[in-house]
Each structure stands twice: as C-alpha cells, then as structure tokens.
Design a protein around this motif. Structure first.
Motif, PDB file in Angstrom:
ATOM      1  N   HIS A 222       0.836  -1.202   0.000  1.00  0.00           N
ATOM      2  CA  HIS A 222       0.000   0.000   0.000  1.00  0.00           C
ATOM      3  C   HIS A 222       0.877   1.261   0.000  1.00  0.00           C
ATOM      4  O   HIS A 222       0.608   2.231  -0.733  1.00  0.00           O
TER       5      HIS A 222
ATOM      6  N   GLU B 126       1.109   4.170  -2.930  1.00  0.00           N
ATOM      7  CA  GLU B 126       0.855   5.586  -2.660  1.00  0.00           C
ATOM      8  C   GLU B 126       2.009   6.447  -3.161  1.00  0.00           C
ATOM      9  O   GLU B 126       1.800   7.536  -3.704  1.00  0.00           O
TER      10      GLU B 126
ATOM     11  N   LYS C 287       2.331   9.282  -7.066  1.00  0.00           N
ATOM     12  CA  LYS C 287       2.714  10.691  -7.042  1.00  0.00           C
ATOM     13  C   LYS C 287       3.549  11.045  -8.262  1.00  0.00           C
ATOM     14  O   LYS C 287       3.675  12.218  -8.615  1.00  0.00           O
TER      15      LYS C 287
ATOM     16  N   THR D  73      -5.246   0.417  -9.360  1.00  0.00           N
ATOM     17  CA  THR D  73      -4.431   0.105  -8.196  1.00  0.00           C
ATOM     18  C   THR D  73      -4.884  -1.219  -7.612  1.00  0.00           C
ATOM     19  O   THR D  73      -5.979  -1.700  -7.890  1.00  0.00           O
TER      20      THR D  73
ATOM     21  N   ILE E  53      -6.840   4.868  -2.199  1.00  0.00           N
ATOM     22  CA  ILE E  53      -5.711   5.670  -2.660  1.00  0.00           C
ATOM     23  C   ILE E  53      -6.217   6.726  -3.628  1.00  0.00           C
ATOM     24  O   ILE E  53      -7.019   6.445  -4.519  1.00  0.00           O
TER      25      ILE E  53
END
Length: 484
Positions: free
Chosen positions: A451, A455, A459, A467, A472
């Motif tokens: 996880h 995350e 970005k 995902t 998220i």
C-alpha cells in the motif's frame, strides 16, 4: 587566452614541425569529442598541405552528415586563405582552422563570401577556442551551437562572431520561452543571417518549438520559419539537459510535438529535472509498444531513493525502489544490453484476483503445472471469480501463469504479458497503446506493491484508477492538457 587556445599555441612552439602538428591534431580531436562524443576523427599523415586534410571527421550516428575535412593553416593572411579555399573540394565541406588570430585589417566580407560559396567554414584559433570552451549562462544551448557550427557551419566565424551568435541565441531562447516577440525574432534573424540555411534551420527549429511551447501564437512571429520544423537529437538534448523549466503547460505542449519513438531514437540522456517534467506530461499523451519490469539491482534503493526517469541507448527507464520499468520499441531492445532473467511465475489465483482490479479483458492465457502446459484462447474474458477457481481446482494445486493476452480499454488493443520475462508487448505488428495504461498494468501484474509503495508511485505515475489497494487518491496535479 583560454586553455584551448593556450594548449594549441604551446604546441605550435615545438621545434619539430611534425611533432608540433601531431600534438595539435591530438588536441583538436580531444576538443572535438568534448563538443560531441559521437564524432569519429581520423588523423592523416600530412600537415600544412593544400589538398590533403589534417583530420577527417565522421558522424556514424547520422547518415545525413557526410565526412568533413579539417585543414590546419599556420598562416593568418587573408590572401593565402582565399587562395587555399579556392582549391579545396566543396563536397568535402572543409573546415579551415587558422592557427592564430586573423589580422584586423583583412577583408572579412570577401573571405566570408568565398567560404560560403565553397561550403567552407573558416575559423581562427580564438574563434575555435571560444566555440569549444566559451562560458555561457546556458551551457546546454552553448553545446548545441558548437555542435551546429562544427557539423555544418560555413563562412567566416571569428571570436566576436561566435560570441555574438551565442549571446543572440541565449537571449532569444529565453525570450521564446516567455513568448516575447522582439528577442525571439532578433535571434531568428541573426541565426538566418549568420549560418547556412540548413544549419540555421536547426537553431530556428529550437526557437520555434520554445515559442509554441510558451503558448504564444505562431502567427505573432513575423520571422517564424515557414518550412516544417522538427527537433533533431541535439535540439531535444538541449531542452532536456538545459536549464530547468518547471512550467507543466510548457512540457505538455512539448509532449504534443514529439513522441516516445522520437525520444527512444536519441542517445543517452541523464535523469535531468527537465526529463522528469517531460515524462510527467507525456504519460497521458504518448503511446507505447513494449514495456519491461525487472527487480531493482540496487539494494540501497529503498524508501529514500527518488523515483525518476532516465534515458539509455534505445530505451527509457523508470527507477523505483524495488523495480525498474523499461520502455522500448521492440522486446529485443530490452535484452540487447544484458540477457533478461527467467522469473518465477505467479500463481493462477494471484493473477486472477488482479485482472478485475486492472480492468483487463482476458483473451488468452497459458498455464503450466509441473511439466505440463495448457493454453486457452478465444472467449475467456470471464475467467474471473468462480470460473477461475474451478479452472485452478481442475488443473490441481501449483498452477502457474506463463503468459496472458488481454485487451486494454478503451481501444481494445491486445497486449501480451509474459511473466517468465516480465515483458508486455502490443500484439499487433504496428499497434500501440496509451503509455500510461501499458506502464500501470505492467507494474501491477508483474510486481507485488505494498500500500505504501503504491501511494508513493502514483505521485509520479498517475494510476488512472488501476491500483491493487483501496483508498488511494488516483489523481495527480499538473497533468491537465494546456488551455487552447
């Protein structure tokens, strides 16, 4: 006198002329390779000869560039240089380098005109030194100018001319980035008046691209080139290796002007900030054909390591803490530098659980169990849930997935995912799929992201909803297309 001119002047002082010119040739080769490492040079056994060159330059990476002959001249007399130029073969695109400073009283216009007519570049020692090692606020642009002049410049360039060209282009590039008309047009005019049309075209292509990427209307430039413009390798290198441009809209417009194929054709580009900005914009714009996902070979790459793009020979890579994504035109390009290992195959249940989350429509699958292999093709898109469990139970425990083919929405183009090599490739010979879709599905089929890893990944590479973990945020700022 800078280090380049000083070292050549020192070599001229050697009493033995053969040793003197041999050392000068060595120094020239060294400085030419600093301008462009891809240049190949060959020294001849001659020196100060009218018809035989001292050096032959070749560009093996560019079929459009013929060999270029370099002639060293110990004279700085204009009449003697005019005499020599008339006797050189224009098809050899000669460079005449006067090993000294041209006399201020000579007729520059006559020498410049004759050199242009004979496709010859005339430099004195000060001009060559300024070209190869002159300082500039934008070193990448200065590097582009030096390459441009050495590859195909013609006419007379003295130290002042080189300095003025560099200054005009630096000012013009800054103006073009900001969409300022006067500075951009001044640079366009200076490049066109100073360089031959084919070489000026390269620099004006850079200015035109910067102008369009600024969002300024093309019609506002009176001197805008009217012929088709395309960034060549050196120009794209300048954009990526030059001063950082953080404007997301700028890079969105650049991404619309070039393709992944254009980038893959180029040489090595380091992991510059501008490459990261370009890829951030290009992910939602470009298409791709082949993607590989391999475990990271650097054990130190963990939570503190930056996620970034870098460019190698014929491939583009994304480095993450636990894996490396590689993009190429062909699967063979992924294994050309080093053989790709055969990886441990995943369990059928594991792959079956991931397919619905990724939105993939299964079209074919190859399974192995022990020494046996079973392939299913056709209407297997419903191989999820109960059907998948029944298939796993019927084949027995330990059933693994070797390959699968799935349709990527919304285009429905088939992609083949090979788990033994961890490569994904578009099945149709000339087909392609959205880059973001190919990268996201490949990462999540071939790796087991936590996880926290997921995350962190999104970005840099937006997931688009693909995902393996709930909760998220999939959006990424700065990927919106530029306003018209």
């Amino acid at each position: 006198m800078n280090a380049v001119a000083s070292s050549i002047a020192e070599a001229l002082e050697v009493d033995d002329p053969y040793r003197s010119f041999a050392e000068i040739k060595r120094l020239l080769e060294q400085h030419l390779r600093q301008i462009n490492p891809q240049i190949r040079t060959r020294r001849t056994g001659y020196y100060n000869h009218t018809h035989m060159p001292d050096l032959v330059m070749r560009w093996p990476h560019d079929d459009d560039l013929s060999d270029r002959y370099v002639y060293l001249r110990s004279t700085t007399d204009a009449d003697e240089l005019l005499f020599d130029i008339r006797r050189l073969a224009p098809q050899d695109r000669p460079i005449v380098l006067a090993l000294g400073a041209l006399r201020p009283s000579f007729d520059a216009r006559a020498l410049d005109s004759l050199a242009i007519d004979h496709h010859t570049l005339v430099l004195d020692l000060a001009a060559f030194a300024e070209l190869t090692s002159g300082e500039s606020a934008d070193a990448a642009l200065r590097h582009l100018i030096a390459n441009t002049v050495i590859e195909g410049g013609q006419g007379l360039l003295d130290e002042r001319s080189v300095s003025r060209l560099a200054s005009a282009m630096t000012t013009g590039a800054q103006a073009a980035r900001r969409g300022e008309r006067e500075g951009t047009e001044d640079a366009l005019a200076f490049a066109s008046e100073t360089l031959s049309p084919s070489i000026a075209r390269r620099l004006t292509a850079v200015l035109g691209t910067l102008w369009r990427a600024s969002g300024a209307p093309v019609a506002a430039l009176e001197r805008a080139p009217r012929y088709p413009q395309q960034l060549d390798e050196l120009s794209l290198d300048y954009l990526l290796e030059g001063q950082e441009i953080s404007d997301g809209n700028f890079w969105s417009r650049i991404a619309n002007e070039i393709t992944l194929t254009d980038l893959l054709r180029h040489g090595r580009i380091t992991a510059t900030d501008n490459l990261q900005h370009l890829m951030r914009a290009a992910l939602s714009t470009w298409n791709a054909r082949v993607c590989g996902v391999a475990p990271s070979s650097v054990a130190a790459r963990r939570d503190a390591a930056p996620l970034h793009w870098t460019k190698g020979e014929g491939v583009l890579s994304f480095d993450a803490p636990s894996f490396v994504v590689t993009l190429a035109q062909k699967v063979d390009h992924l294994t050309s530098s080093a053989p790709r290992a055969a990886y441990e195959l995943p369990a059928l249940d594991e792959v079956g659980n991931r397919l619905p989350l990724l939105g993939l429509s299964l079209k074919a699958i190859t399974l192995v169990n022990g020494g046996g292999k079973v392939a299913y093709e056709g209407e297997v898109g419903a191989l999820h849930g109960d059907r998948l469990r029944h298939l796993s139970e019927s084949l027995g425990p330990g059933t693994l997935v070797k390959t699968l083919e799935a349709a990527l929405p919304p285009s429905g183009v088939l992609v083949r995912y090979n788990f033994s090599t961890r490569t994904a490739s578009v099945k149709t010979p000339r087909g392609s799929v959205p880059l973001l879709e190919l990268v996201n599905t490949s990462i999540r089929l071939f790796t087991d992201l936590s996880h926290a890893e997921e995350e962190r990944l999104i970005k840099v590479i937006p997931s688009g909803g693909r995902t393996l973990h709930a909760g998220i945020d999939h959006d990424m700022r700065g990927t919106e297309p530029p306003a018209d």
